[in-house]
Design a protein around this motif. Structure first.
Motif, PDB file in Angstrom:
ATOM      1  N   VAL A 112     -19.591  -4.029 -29.571  1.00  0.00           N
ATOM      2  CA  VAL A 112     -20.246  -4.560 -28.361  1.00  0.00           C
ATOM      3  C   VAL A 112     -21.286  -3.550 -27.908  1.00  0.00           C
ATOM      4  CG1 VAL A 112     -19.786  -5.749 -26.186  1.00  0.00           C
ATOM      5  CG2 VAL A 112     -17.903  -5.299 -27.754  1.00  0.00           C
ATOM      6  N   SER A 113     -22.539  -3.864 -28.083  1.00  0.00           N
ATOM      7  CA  SER A 113     -23.586  -2.898 -27.736  1.00  0.00           C
ATOM      8  C   SER A 113     -24.031  -3.045 -26.282  1.00  0.00           C
ATOM      9  CB  SER A 113     -24.783  -3.082 -28.668  1.00  0.00           C
ATOM     10  OG  SER A 113     -25.157  -4.433 -28.718  1.00  0.00           O
ATOM     11  N   GLU A 114     -24.137  -4.278 -25.826  1.00  0.00           N
ATOM     12  CA  GLU A 114     -24.591  -4.538 -24.458  1.00  0.00           C
ATOM     13  C   GLU A 114     -23.551  -4.014 -23.463  1.00  0.00           C
ATOM     14  OE1 GLU A 114     -24.681  -8.832 -22.130  1.00  0.00           O
ATOM     15  OE2 GLU A 114     -23.383  -8.479 -23.842  1.00  0.00           O
ATOM     16  N   GLU A 115     -24.017  -3.329 -22.414  1.00  0.00           N
ATOM     17  CA  GLU A 115     -23.085  -2.771 -21.446  1.00  0.00           C
ATOM     18  C   GLU A 115     -22.926  -3.699 -20.253  1.00  0.00           C
ATOM     19  OE1 GLU A 115     -22.425   1.694 -20.994  1.00  0.00           O
ATOM     20  OE2 GLU A 115     -23.545   1.157 -19.206  1.00  0.00           O
ATOM     21  N   GLY A 149      -9.103   0.170 -29.266  1.00  0.00           N
ATOM     22  CA  GLY A 149      -9.415  -0.538 -30.511  1.00  0.00           C
ATOM     23  C   GLY A 149     -10.914  -0.731 -30.684  1.00  0.00           C
ATOM     24  N   ARG A 150     -11.620  -0.849 -29.573  1.00  0.00           N
ATOM     25  CA  ARG A 150     -13.077  -0.980 -29.605  1.00  0.00           C
ATOM     26  C   ARG A 150     -13.778   0.358 -29.479  1.00  0.00           C
ATOM     27  NH1 ARG A 150     -14.621  -6.109 -29.681  1.00  0.00           N
ATOM     28  NH2 ARG A 150     -13.062  -7.670 -29.163  1.00  0.00           N
ATOM     29  N   ARG A 151     -13.010   1.416 -29.652  1.00  0.00           N
ATOM     30  CA  ARG A 151     -13.522   2.780 -29.623  1.00  0.00           C
ATOM     31  C   ARG A 151     -14.177   3.127 -28.293  1.00  0.00           C
ATOM     32  NH1 ARG A 151     -10.370   2.327 -33.028  1.00  0.00           N
ATOM     33  NH2 ARG A 151     -10.618   2.643 -35.270  1.00  0.00           N
ATOM     34  N   LEU A 152     -13.677   2.527 -27.222  1.00  0.00           N
ATOM     35  CA  LEU A 152     -14.177   2.856 -25.890  1.00  0.00           C
ATOM     36  C   LEU A 152     -13.296   3.957 -25.307  1.00  0.00           C
ATOM     37  CD1 LEU A 152     -14.725  -0.789 -24.589  1.00  0.00           C
ATOM     38  CD2 LEU A 152     -16.458   0.798 -25.477  1.00  0.00           C
ATOM     39  N   PRO A 153     -13.885   4.950 -24.638  1.00  0.00           N
ATOM     40  CA  PRO A 153     -13.083   6.033 -24.065  1.00  0.00           C
ATOM     41  C   PRO A 153     -12.266   5.562 -22.863  1.00  0.00           C
ATOM     42  CG  PRO A 153     -15.425   6.360 -23.602  1.00  0.00           C
ATOM     43  CD  PRO A 153     -15.332   5.143 -24.462  1.00  0.00           C
ATOM     44  N   VAL A 154     -11.026   6.019 -22.816  1.00  0.00           N
ATOM     45  CA  VAL A 154     -10.063   5.559 -21.812  1.00  0.00           C
ATOM     46  C   VAL A 154      -9.367   6.750 -21.155  1.00  0.00           C
ATOM     47  CG1 VAL A 154      -7.899   4.269 -21.469  1.00  0.00           C
ATOM     48  CG2 VAL A 154      -9.636   3.405 -23.088  1.00  0.00           C
ATOM     49  N   ALA A 155      -9.129   6.630 -19.850  1.00  0.00           N
ATOM     50  CA  ALA A 155      -8.313   7.622 -19.140  1.00  0.00           C
ATOM     51  C   ALA A 155      -7.169   6.910 -18.425  1.00  0.00           C
ATOM     52  CB  ALA A 155      -9.156   8.397 -18.134  1.00  0.00           C
ATOM     53  N   VAL A 156      -6.013   7.553 -18.434  1.00  0.00           N
ATOM     54  CA  VAL A 156      -4.845   7.033 -17.719  1.00  0.00           C
ATOM     55  C   VAL A 156      -4.315   8.149 -16.828  1.00  0.00           C
ATOM     56  CG1 VAL A 156      -2.479   6.156 -17.922  1.00  0.00           C
ATOM     57  CG2 VAL A 156      -4.203   5.464 -19.607  1.00  0.00           C
ATOM     58  N   VAL A 157      -4.142   7.843 -15.539  1.00  0.00           N
ATOM     59  CA  VAL A 157      -3.506   8.789 -14.626  1.00  0.00           C
ATOM     60  C   VAL A 157      -2.232   8.133 -14.121  1.00  0.00           C
ATOM     61  CG1 VAL A 157      -3.729  10.148 -12.510  1.00  0.00           C
ATOM     62  CG2 VAL A 157      -5.763   9.664 -13.901  1.00  0.00           C
ATOM     63  N   GLN A 158      -1.099   8.759 -14.378  1.00  0.00           N
ATOM     64  CA  GLN A 158       0.178   8.225 -13.900  1.00  0.00           C
ATOM     65  C   GLN A 158       0.617   9.011 -12.676  1.00  0.00           C
ATOM     66  OE1 GLN A 158       2.856   7.863 -17.412  1.00  0.00           O
ATOM     67  NE2 GLN A 158       2.219   5.713 -17.434  1.00  0.00           N
ATOM     68  N   PHE A 159       0.710   8.297 -11.553  1.00  0.00           N
ATOM     69  CA  PHE A 159       1.023   8.958 -10.288  1.00  0.00           C
ATOM     70  C   PHE A 159       2.508   9.164 -10.054  1.00  0.00           C
ATOM     71  CE2 PHE A 159      -3.311   7.846  -9.505  1.00  0.00           C
ATOM     72  CZ  PHE A 159      -3.767   8.907  -8.745  1.00  0.00           C
ATOM     73  N   VAL A 160       3.338   8.480 -10.832  1.00  0.00           N
ATOM     74  CA  VAL A 160       4.768   8.737 -10.689  1.00  0.00           C
ATOM     75  C   VAL A 160       5.274   9.314 -11.993  1.00  0.00           C
ATOM     76  CG1 VAL A 160       7.033   7.741 -10.276  1.00  0.00           C
ATOM     77  CG2 VAL A 160       5.060   6.951  -8.996  1.00  0.00           C
ATOM     78  N   LEU A 198      -4.190  11.984 -29.326  1.00  0.00           N
ATOM     79  CA  LEU A 198      -4.991  10.817 -29.669  1.00  0.00           C
ATOM     80  C   LEU A 198      -6.398  10.967 -29.101  1.00  0.00           C
ATOM     81  CD1 LEU A 198      -4.314   8.092 -31.112  1.00  0.00           C
ATOM     82  CD2 LEU A 198      -4.289   7.102 -28.839  1.00  0.00           C
ATOM     83  N   ALA A 199      -7.384  10.989 -29.969  1.00  0.00           N
ATOM     84  CA  ALA A 199      -8.768  11.126 -29.523  1.00  0.00           C
ATOM     85  C   ALA A 199      -9.178   9.876 -28.752  1.00  0.00           C
ATOM     86  CB  ALA A 199      -9.674  11.323 -30.729  1.00  0.00           C
ATOM     87  N   GLY A 200      -9.936  10.065 -27.700  1.00  0.00           N
ATOM     88  CA  GLY A 200     -10.439   8.927 -26.935  1.00  0.00           C
ATOM     89  C   GLY A 200      -9.548   8.512 -25.785  1.00  0.00           C
ATOM     90  N   LEU A 201      -8.359   9.074 -25.721  1.00  0.00           N
ATOM     91  CA  LEU A 201      -7.453   8.744 -24.618  1.00  0.00           C
ATOM     92  C   LEU A 201      -7.091   9.997 -23.831  1.00  0.00           C
ATOM     93  CD1 LEU A 201      -5.690   6.827 -23.014  1.00  0.00           C
ATOM     94  CD2 LEU A 201      -3.954   6.984 -24.791  1.00  0.00           C
ATOM     95  N   ASP A 202      -7.594  10.049 -22.611  1.00  0.00           N
ATOM     96  CA  ASP A 202      -7.296  11.155 -21.698  1.00  0.00           C
ATOM     97  C   ASP A 202      -6.111  10.712 -20.846  1.00  0.00           C
ATOM     98  OD1 ASP A 202      -7.215  12.986 -19.626  1.00  0.00           O
ATOM     99  OD2 ASP A 202      -9.398  13.140 -19.440  1.00  0.00           O
ATOM    100  N   ARG A 225     -17.325   8.859 -17.638  1.00  0.00           N
ATOM    101  CA  ARG A 225     -17.111   9.230 -19.039  1.00  0.00           C
ATOM    102  C   ARG A 225     -16.211   8.231 -19.751  1.00  0.00           C
ATOM    103  NH1 ARG A 225     -16.027  14.060 -16.374  1.00  0.00           N
ATOM    104  NH2 ARG A 225     -13.815  13.726 -16.728  1.00  0.00           N
ATOM    105  N   HIS A 226     -15.434   7.479 -18.990  1.00  0.00           N
ATOM    106  CA  HIS A 226     -14.486   6.532 -19.572  1.00  0.00           C
ATOM    107  C   HIS A 226     -14.842   5.111 -19.187  1.00  0.00           C
ATOM    108  CE1 HIS A 226     -12.439  10.437 -19.162  1.00  0.00           C
ATOM    109  NE2 HIS A 226     -11.990  10.139 -20.372  1.00  0.00           N
ATOM    110  N   ARG A 227     -14.692   4.202 -20.138  1.00  0.00           N
ATOM    111  CA  ARG A 227     -15.010   2.806 -19.849  1.00  0.00           C
ATOM    112  C   ARG A 227     -13.859   2.151 -19.077  1.00  0.00           C
ATOM    113  NH1 ARG A 227     -18.721  -0.750 -22.320  1.00  0.00           N
ATOM    114  NH2 ARG A 227     -19.609   1.029 -23.422  1.00  0.00           N
TER     115      ARG A 227
END
Ligand code: ATP
Ligand code: MG
Length: 175
Positions: free
Chosen positions: A1-4, A32-43, A58-62, A99-101
């Motif tokens: 997917v090139s269009e943002e 899976g689409r090689r988009l950068p992802v971040a997860v913050v778990q508050f509990v 795992l690269a791409g997952l913060d 930085r993350h989609r």
């Protein structure tokens, strides 16, 4: 997917199981689409979660969980509040930086409902985020203001849960 395309604010709330796992489903799709992802778990639970183990190396997952202060035992309310605030500062930076989609704020409603972070502050950060960023918020009792600000809200309703007949959390399914 090139269009943002414009990202979305998504809220998974309600008392039924599936909020965090629905957010993690989006994480899988984005990765899976090689988009950068971040997860913050508050509990932060006592045990490592399956998603935390998956994220290791795992690269791409913060993937971030809050510090030791933020558990349901031990420290004083002030320590909880400070840990929640510190976590929110990290989350705010992640959402604002672009930085993350996809940025998942897991159990953010908990922090809001305790009054540790102001709803108005969260709404301001969501409104000012980079256009392409999707933010997924999970947790019970989503405040009305957050529901109003979101593009997509799903409420999980508990019809039946094995916990009701004393079955403890199942690794791989619940954590
Ligand atoms: P999951 O992480 O499995 O998607 P969730 O994010 O919807 O669940 P939380 O409120 O974050 O739910 O609680 C997480 C843990 O509590 C999981 O072990 C889950 O199975 C359990 N749980 C969720 N809903 C219920 C419920 N209605 N009754 C009992 N336990 C529940
Ligand atoms: Mg959850």
């Amino acid at each position: 997917v090139s269009e943002e395309r414009d990202g979305l604010v998504i809220v998974y709330t309600g008392d039924g199981k599936g909020k965090t796992t629905a957010a993690l489903g989006i994480v899988v799709r984005a990765l899976g689409r090689r988009l950068p992802v971040a997860v913050v778990q508050f509990v932060k639970g006592q045990r490592k979660t399956g998603e935390g183990l998956f994220a290791e190396g795992l690269a791409g997952l913060d993937f971030r969980t809050l510090g030791e202060g933020f558990t349901n035992r031990g420290p004083s309310p002030e320590v909880h509040a400070a840990a929640a605030r510190a976590g929110w500062e990290e989350a705010r930076e992640l959402v604002s930086a672009g930085r993350h989609r996809v940025v998942v704020l897991d159990e953010l409603t908990y922090v809001l409902n305790y009054g540790w972070v102001e709803l108005a502050e969260v709404l301001a950060v969501l409104a000012a985020r980079p256009r392409a960023t999707t933010v997924v918020v999970t947790g019970r009792n989503a405040p009305q203001g957050l529901v109003d600000a979101a593009d997509l809200v799903t409420e999980m309703r508990c019809v039946k849960h094995p916990y009701m007949r004393g079955v403890p959390a199942l690794p791989g399914v619940d954590l």
